[in-house]
Design a protein around this motif. Structure first.
Motif, PDB file in Angstrom:
ATOM      1  N   UNK A 154      -7.197   1.249   1.149  1.00 49.85           N
ATOM      2  CA  UNK A 154      -7.489   0.318   0.031  1.00 49.85           C
ATOM      3  C   UNK A 154      -6.388  -0.840  -0.040  1.00 49.85           C
ATOM      4  N   UNK A 155      -6.527  -1.840   0.723  1.00 52.16           N
ATOM      5  CA  UNK A 155      -5.320  -2.997   0.877  1.00 52.16           C
ATOM      6  C   UNK A 155      -5.713  -4.031   0.003  1.00 52.16           C
ATOM      7  N   UNK A 156      -5.082  -4.459  -1.068  1.00 47.24           N
ATOM      8  CA  UNK A 156      -5.261  -5.926  -1.719  1.00 47.24           C
ATOM      9  C   UNK A 156      -4.494  -6.823  -1.258  1.00 47.24           C
ATOM     10  N   UNK A 157      -3.836  -6.482  -0.268  1.00 43.41           N
ATOM     11  CA  UNK A 157      -2.711  -7.458   0.290  1.00 43.41           C
ATOM     12  C   UNK A 157      -1.466  -7.419  -0.810  1.00 43.41           C
ATOM     13  N   UNK A 158      -0.746  -8.557  -1.007  1.00 45.92           N
ATOM     14  CA  UNK A 158       0.443  -8.800  -1.922  1.00 45.92           C
ATOM     15  C   UNK A 158      -0.092  -8.560  -3.484  1.00 45.92           C
ATOM     16  N   UNK A 159      -0.217  -7.325  -3.627  1.00 42.21           N
ATOM     17  CA  UNK A 159      -0.780  -6.935  -4.943  1.00 42.21           C
ATOM     18  C   UNK A 159       0.163  -5.828  -5.591  1.00 42.21           C
ATOM     19  N   UNK A 160       0.132  -5.396  -6.857  1.00 41.87           N
ATOM     20  CA  UNK A 160       0.802  -4.156  -7.313  1.00 41.87           C
ATOM     21  C   UNK A 160       0.079  -2.906  -6.642  1.00 41.87           C
ATOM     22  N   UNK A 161      -1.054  -2.913  -6.533  1.00 41.23           N
ATOM     23  CA  UNK A 161      -1.844  -1.789  -5.830  1.00 41.23           C
ATOM     24  C   UNK A 161      -1.565  -1.625  -4.166  1.00 41.23           C
TER      25      UNK A 161
END
Length: 143
Positions: free
Chosen positions: A13-20
């Motif tokens: 679950x990789x949103x890149x440069x994101x808090x999650x």
């Protein structure tokens, strides 16, 4: 028994440069391993399963599930709020999301449902007191 739902596939679950960013999960599990938390009596580590489409559709519409599947294979997908910096699309997005749903379902089945329901009720009550709180259900969710 304390159930820990974990598998390296949870890092998908990789949103890149994101808090999650999934690094938060990776570091949490690494710390728990280093401290011996996962080897304690009564702690069970279980690999989560991917939720089925019908399970996901108990909350989301078939159209929304189809959109997530489409976004999983199309980096330029836009619609349903996808394709923004806050909600980027990524490969295998549907599978990664369904894995999180499966883990959540398993946690609830393990006796967490009452505690989660109570926490959500308290959260809803605190947020519903906000003067600008929007109480309408999200358009992509079943009400």
């Amino acid at each position: 028994m304390t159930l820990v739902l974990w598998d390296e596939s949870m890092l998908g679950y990789n949103l890149g440069d994101h808090p999650l960013d999934p690094v938060r999960l990776e570091l949490t599990v690494a710390l728990a391993r280093d401290l011996g938390v996962l080897e304690r009596d009564g702690v069970v580590v279980e690999k989560p399963r991917i939720a089925t489409d019908p399970e996901v559709m108990t909350v989301h519409t078939a159209e929304y599930v189809a959109a997530v599947k489409a976004a999983s294979t199309d980096p330029g997908f836009a619609g349903y709020g996808f394709g923004t910096m806050d909600n980027p699309v990524f490969p295998a997005m549907h599978e990664a999301s369904a894995l999180v749903v499966g883990a959540t379902q398993r946690a609830a089945q393990n006796g967490g449902a009452a505690a989660v329901e109570e926490r959500l009720r308290k959260l809803w009550l605190s947020e519903s007191r906000l003067p600008d709180a929007d109480r309408r259900p999200a358009r992509n969710c079943r009400s």
